[in-house]
Structure formats: structure tokens, C-alpha cells
Write a protein that holds these residues in place. Structure first.
Motif, PDB file in Angstrom:
ATOM      1  N   GLU A  23       0.844  -1.213   0.192  1.00 52.90           N
ATOM      2  CA  GLU A  23      -0.007   0.030  -0.106  1.00 52.90           C
ATOM      3  C   GLU A  23       0.716   1.117  -0.113  1.00 52.90           C
ATOM      4  OE1 GLU A  23       0.848  -1.251   3.873  1.00 52.90           O
ATOM      5  OE2 GLU A  23       0.274  -2.219   2.779  1.00 52.90           O
ATOM      6  N   LEU A  24       1.890   0.951   0.436  1.00 50.87           N
ATOM      7  CA  LEU A  24       2.814   1.884   0.663  1.00 50.87           C
ATOM      8  C   LEU A  24       3.707   2.253  -0.536  1.00 50.87           C
ATOM      9  CD1 LEU A  24       4.586   2.128   4.154  1.00 50.87           C
ATOM     10  CD2 LEU A  24       2.764   3.381   3.479  1.00 50.87           C
ATOM     11  N   TYR A  25       3.765   1.532  -1.507  1.00 45.24           N
ATOM     12  CA  TYR A  25       4.188   2.236  -3.236  1.00 45.24           C
ATOM     13  C   TYR A  25       3.754   1.702  -4.200  1.00 45.24           C
ATOM     14  CZ  TYR A  25       5.525  -3.136  -3.040  1.00 45.24           C
ATOM     15  OH  TYR A  25       5.211  -4.366  -2.795  1.00 45.24           O
ATOM     16  N   SER A  26       2.354   3.032  -4.160  1.00 40.84           N
ATOM     17  CA  SER A  26       1.736   3.291  -5.159  1.00 40.84           C
ATOM     18  C   SER A  26       2.380   4.004  -6.827  1.00 40.84           C
ATOM     19  CB  SER A  26       0.222   4.451  -4.511  1.00 40.84           C
ATOM     20  OG  SER A  26       1.186   5.814  -4.390  1.00 40.84           O
ATOM     21  N   HIS A  27       3.227   4.700  -6.320  1.00 38.99           N
ATOM     22  CA  HIS A  27       3.986   4.602  -7.624  1.00 38.99           C
ATOM     23  C   HIS A  27       4.567   3.537  -8.219  1.00 38.99           C
ATOM     24  CE1 HIS A  27       3.951   8.587  -4.806  1.00 38.99           C
ATOM     25  NE2 HIS A  27       3.622   8.860  -5.871  1.00 38.99           N
ATOM     26  N   VAL A  28       4.201   2.633  -8.471  1.00 36.86           N
ATOM     27  CA  VAL A  28       4.545   1.495  -9.094  1.00 36.86           C
ATOM     28  C   VAL A  28       3.884   1.102 -10.795  1.00 36.86           C
ATOM     29  CG1 VAL A  28       4.776  -0.737  -9.446  1.00 36.86           C
ATOM     30  CG2 VAL A  28       5.447   0.414  -7.420  1.00 36.86           C
ATOM     31  N   LEU A  29       3.690   1.288 -11.735  1.00 37.97           N
ATOM     32  CA  LEU A  29       3.813   1.737 -12.644  1.00 37.97           C
ATOM     33  C   LEU A  29       2.719   0.252 -13.125  1.00 37.97           C
ATOM     34  CD1 LEU A  29       5.716   4.615 -15.005  1.00 37.97           C
ATOM     35  CD2 LEU A  29       3.327   4.650 -13.197  1.00 37.97           C
ATOM     36  N   PHE A  30       1.723   0.591 -14.257  1.00 34.86           N
ATOM     37  CA  PHE A  30       1.453  -0.937 -14.707  1.00 34.86           C
ATOM     38  C   PHE A  30       2.621  -2.248 -15.152  1.00 34.86           C
ATOM     39  CE2 PHE A  30       0.654   0.787 -18.068  1.00 34.86           C
ATOM     40  CZ  PHE A  30       0.899   0.544 -19.470  1.00 34.86           C
ATOM     41  N   ASP A  31       3.541  -1.582 -16.165  1.00 31.84           N
ATOM     42  CA  ASP A  31       4.635  -2.331 -16.743  1.00 31.84           C
ATOM     43  C   ASP A  31       5.851  -2.629 -16.076  1.00 31.84           C
ATOM     44  OD1 ASP A  31       5.125   0.735 -16.485  1.00 31.84           O
ATOM     45  OD2 ASP A  31       6.038   0.475 -19.093  1.00 31.84           O
ATOM     46  N   GLU A  32       5.933  -2.416 -14.951  1.00 32.68           N
ATOM     47  CA  GLU A  32       6.642  -2.706 -13.631  1.00 32.68           C
ATOM     48  C   GLU A  32       6.579  -4.038 -12.734  1.00 32.68           C
ATOM     49  OE1 GLU A  32       9.057   1.122 -12.357  1.00 32.68           O
ATOM     50  OE2 GLU A  32       6.736   1.678 -11.550  1.00 32.68           O
ATOM     51  N   GLU A  33       7.735  -4.823 -12.602  1.00 31.82           N
ATOM     52  CA  GLU A  33       7.635  -5.302 -11.192  1.00 31.82           C
ATOM     53  C   GLU A  33       8.095  -4.743 -10.793  1.00 31.82           C
ATOM     54  OE1 GLU A  33       9.098  -9.987 -10.720  1.00 31.82           O
ATOM     55  OE2 GLU A  33       9.349  -8.448 -13.125  1.00 31.82           O
ATOM     56  N   VAL A  34       7.556  -5.327  -9.183  1.00 33.22           N
ATOM     57  CA  VAL A  34       9.672  -4.384  -7.465  1.00 33.22           C
ATOM     58  C   VAL A  34       9.895  -6.141  -7.475  1.00 33.22           C
ATOM     59  CG1 VAL A  34       8.360  -4.635  -5.390  1.00 33.22           C
ATOM     60  CG2 VAL A  34       6.989  -3.427  -6.544  1.00 33.22           C
ATOM     61  N   VAL A  35      10.833  -6.177  -7.888  1.00 31.56           N
ATOM     62  CA  VAL A  35      11.810  -6.839  -7.572  1.00 31.56           C
ATOM     63  C   VAL A  35      12.439  -7.155  -6.096  1.00 31.56           C
ATOM     64  CG1 VAL A  35      14.155  -7.887  -8.225  1.00 31.56           C
ATOM     65  CG2 VAL A  35      12.517  -6.711 -10.094  1.00 31.56           C
ATOM     66  N   LEU A  36      12.217  -6.151  -5.814  1.00 29.93           N
ATOM     67  CA  LEU A  36      13.278  -6.501  -4.212  1.00 29.93           C
ATOM     68  C   LEU A  36      12.341  -5.382  -3.022  1.00 29.93           C
ATOM     69  CD1 LEU A  36      16.723  -6.354  -4.999  1.00 29.93           C
ATOM     70  CD2 LEU A  36      15.699  -8.369  -4.012  1.00 29.93           C
ATOM     71  N   GLU A  37      12.404  -5.912  -1.535  1.00 26.42           N
ATOM     72  CA  GLU A  37      11.329  -4.600  -1.447  1.00 26.42           C
ATOM     73  C   GLU A  37      12.361  -4.709   0.254  1.00 26.42           C
ATOM     74  OE1 GLU A  37       7.474  -4.175   1.695  1.00 26.42           O
ATOM     75  OE2 GLU A  37       6.778  -4.695  -0.355  1.00 26.42           O
ATOM     76  N   PHE A  38      12.260  -3.811   0.807  1.00 26.31           N
ATOM     77  CA  PHE A  38      13.223  -3.653   2.428  1.00 26.31           C
ATOM     78  C   PHE A  38      12.496  -2.745   3.031  1.00 26.31           C
ATOM     79  CE2 PHE A  38      16.437  -4.138  -1.688  1.00 26.31           C
ATOM     80  CZ  PHE A  38      16.963  -5.837  -0.450  1.00 26.31           C
TER      81      PHE A  38
END
Length: 125
Positions: A23-38
Motif C-alpha cells: 500500500e505504500l508504493y503506489s508509484h509503481v506503474l502497471f508495466d513494472e515489477e517490484v523485484v526487492l523490498e526492504f
């Protein structure tokens, strides 16, 4: 090398399963993949296949958030510092055009730290 004050600094990040604080990374676009989260207690550092996102949750209630998005194309250099025997943290420093220095410190033993540095090395030209 002269000391430079960081434009942004996030402390004591540790790796978590991607999507833990989605819910905190709302700036990810539809064609992006979140690879890592810390995550730290409140802050988030997310890495996609196109950019890095720093979410600094501020204030007592946590309603105020500062979001810093740095596309890989704007990151000019990075450095890493691993933990020694008596160190309690790992560090990554990013230099980005238009922003300057961004410092990230990670809890010693963060499993995806090496994966993060490899991902940065692959995507920064």
C-alpha cells in the motif's frame, strides 16, 4: 573524498517478502515489477525493474509520507559497505543527478543485500 550530506537517508532496513507494505508504493506503474523490498519499522525501500522508490513515513500518526523516486537512468554511481565484525549495519550510497547522495543502511545479515547490489550494477549505465 569530501563528505557530502545525504539528500535522503533511510536507516535499519531489512529484507521482507515483496508486497509486505504494498500500500505504500503506489508509484509503481502497471508495466513494472517490484523485484526487492526492504522495510524498517515504518519506511519502505522498493526496487522495481525500472527505478528505486523510497517511502519515508513521517509524523506521529504516519499519515505524512515523503516519496522519492529515482529512475535507474538518473543514478550515476553507487557504493556498498559490508559489515565487519563489530559493525551492526550494511550500507548503500546512491548518487543521482538532480538529487545528490542518498544513503541506505541495512540490518546486518540482510539476505537480499547482495541481490540488491547485483540488480543496481545491472541497471545503472
Amino acid at each position: 573524498m569530501s563528505e557530502q550530506l545525504p539528500a535522503k537517508k533511510l536507516n535499519l532496513l531489512s529484507d521482507v517478502t515483496v508486497g509486505t507494505k504494498k500500500e505504500l508504493y503506489s508509484h509503481v506503474l502497471f508495466d513494472e515489477e517490484v523485484v526487492l523490498e526492504f522495510n524498517s519499522n515504518r519506511d519502505v525501500f522498493a526496487v522495481t525493474n525500472k527505478k528505486v522508490i523510497l517511502v519515508d513515513v513521517q509524523g506521529w500518526t504516519g499519515k505524512k509520507k515523503e516519496v522519492l523516486i529515482i529512475p535507474f537512468s538518473k543514478i550515476t554511481a553507487f557504493s556498498t559497505e559490508t559489515a565487519g565484525t563489530f559493525d551492526l549495519d550494511l550500507e548503500v550510497k546512491l548518487w543521482a543527478s538532480g538529487i545528490g547522495l542518498v544513503e541506505l543502511s541495512f540490518v546486518k545479515g540482510t539476505k537480499n543485500f547482495l541481490e540488491l547490489t547485483i540488480h543496481l550494477a545491472k541497471h545503472i549505465n
